[in-house]
Structure formats: structure tokens, C-alpha cells
Design a protein around this motif. Structure first.
Motif, PDB file in Angstrom:
ATOM      1  N   GLY A  95       0.836  -1.190   0.000  1.00 41.81           N
ATOM      2  CA  GLY A  95       0.000   0.000   0.000  1.00 41.81           C
ATOM      3  C   GLY A  95       0.869   1.237   0.000  1.00 41.81           C
ATOM      4  N   ASN A 124       8.748  -5.525   8.300  1.00 36.21           N
ATOM      5  CA  ASN A 124       7.318  -5.201   8.347  1.00 36.21           C
ATOM      6  C   ASN A 124       7.205  -3.707   8.602  1.00 36.21           C
ATOM      7  N   TYR A 126       4.678  -0.150   8.444  1.00 33.06           N
ATOM      8  CA  TYR A 126       3.287   0.268   8.570  1.00 33.06           C
ATOM      9  C   TYR A 126       3.156   1.778   8.367  1.00 33.06           C
ATOM     10  N   ASN A 127       1.976   2.192   7.904  1.00 28.90           N
ATOM     11  CA  ASN A 127       1.679   3.618   7.820  1.00 28.90           C
ATOM     12  C   ASN A 127       1.079   4.074   9.148  1.00 28.90           C
ATOM     13  N   GLN A 129      -1.912   4.574   9.974  1.00 22.72           N
ATOM     14  CA  GLN A 129      -3.145   3.873  10.309  1.00 22.72           C
ATOM     15  C   GLN A 129      -2.876   2.416  10.702  1.00 22.72           C
ATOM     16  N   LYS A 130      -1.605   2.088  10.883  1.00 26.16           N
ATOM     17  CA  LYS A 130      -1.168   0.734  11.276  1.00 26.16           C
ATOM     18  C   LYS A 130      -1.463  -0.307  10.206  1.00 26.16           C
ATOM     19  N   GLN A 131      -1.576   0.152   8.944  1.00 26.95           N
ATOM     20  CA  GLN A 131      -1.754  -0.770   7.826  1.00 26.95           C
ATOM     21  C   GLN A 131      -0.383  -1.192   7.321  1.00 26.95           C
ATOM     22  N   LEU A 132      -0.234  -2.481   7.038  1.00 32.18           N
ATOM     23  CA  LEU A 132       1.024  -3.001   6.526  1.00 32.18           C
ATOM     24  C   LEU A 132       1.241  -2.473   5.108  1.00 32.18           C
ATOM     25  N   VAL A 133       2.339  -1.754   4.883  1.00 33.29           N
ATOM     26  CA  VAL A 133       2.625  -1.210   3.553  1.00 33.29           C
ATOM     27  C   VAL A 133       3.805  -1.905   2.885  1.00 33.29           C
TER      28      VAL A 133
END
Length: 146
Positions: A95, A124, A126-127, A129-133
Motif C-alpha cells: 500500500g 514489516n 506500517y503507515n 493507520q497501522k496498515q502493513l505497507v
């Protein structure tokens, strides 16, 4: 030559499975402009708000290679540290990261191969929003003991 007060990173004998480092960075306009100037990359998705607004992203995103640079610099600075070299990488960019967002990355040593002087490091990222990017692995050669 290594500077007088500089220290090399961890050697293969000093690294253990499970070692971790967590880093947080924020990519700002000055960073993006430096990247775009150095690479002559004129992708409008990275800097042009009008163009990016017409895409599924809705606003400019950070180039993936800049995020990769943050990850690889953590290897050079922390795990295993100065003198290390990445020899292979497998990263999936899941993402986007937007300008001014925090970029949180966890690096963890998942394998140590003393015979080949390599370690495997999981990635790992994350952005805000704690979404894995970003997820993946790096194969790294730690510095040799001098």
C-alpha cells in the motif's frame, strides 16, 4: 579507513535470532525533492497534487525506493550495523505511504547462517493507520571481525 571513534556493527557471532529494531520516520517535502532531484524521477504521482487527486491514491505518495532507503539505512546503522551489506532483498509494497505520514518499520533477525556469514532479516512496515505497507526479507552479510 574506519574513523577513529567509529565502531563496526555486530559480527555473525554477536547476532542472535530474535534481535529487533523498531524505527519511525516521516518523509517530508525536502526529502522528496532531494530524491526527485538526485534521480531525475518526474513521476507526477509523487509530487503533483492535481494528478494524484485523479488516481485511486487521491494525493501524492512517497516513492517506494525512498521507503526502501529508510529500511536499508536501518541495516547499515543498527542491525547488524556499520560494515553490513545487503546481498538480497524480497519486498512487497502492499500500500502507499503519503507525504508527512509516519513510517514505522520493524526489522527482526529470523535466521543466522554462520557458515555463509549471512543473516535473514524480516521487514514489516506500517503507515500511520497501522496498515502493513511493506513486508519481506533481507539477506545481509554482517561486518567481518577485523
Amino acid at each position: 579507513m574506519l574513523q577513529k571513534n567509529s565502531k563496526l556493527g555486530l559480527t555473525i557471532d554477536e547476532i542472535t535470532i530474535g534481535e529487533k529494531i523498531h524505527i519511525t520516520e516521516k518523509v517530508e517535502d525536502k526529502d522528496l525533492l532531494l530524491y526527485l532531484g538526485l534521480t531525475n524521477d518526474s513521476n507526477p504521482l509523487y509530487i503533483q497534487h492535481d494528478y494524484a487527486a485523479m488516481t485511486p491514491f487521491k494525493k501524492p505518495i512517497v516513492p517506494t525506493i525512498m521507503l526502501n532507503g529508510i529500511i536499508t539505512s536501518a541495516v547499515s546503522k543498527y542491525i547488524p550495523g556499520p560494515g553490513a551489506r545487503i546481498i538480497e532483498q524480497h519486498l512487497k509494497y502492499l500500500g502507499p505511504l503519503y507525504h508527512y505520514e509516519l513510517f514505522d518499520t520493524l526489522l527482526e533477525v529470523t535466521a543466522v547462517n554462520k557458515g555463509q556469514n549471512t543473516i535473514t532479516v524480516s521487514v514489516n512496515s506500517y503507515n500511520e493507520q497501522k496498515q502493513l505497507v511493506i513486508e519481506g526479507t533481507l539477506l545481509v552479510t554482517p561486518p567481518l571481525a577485523l
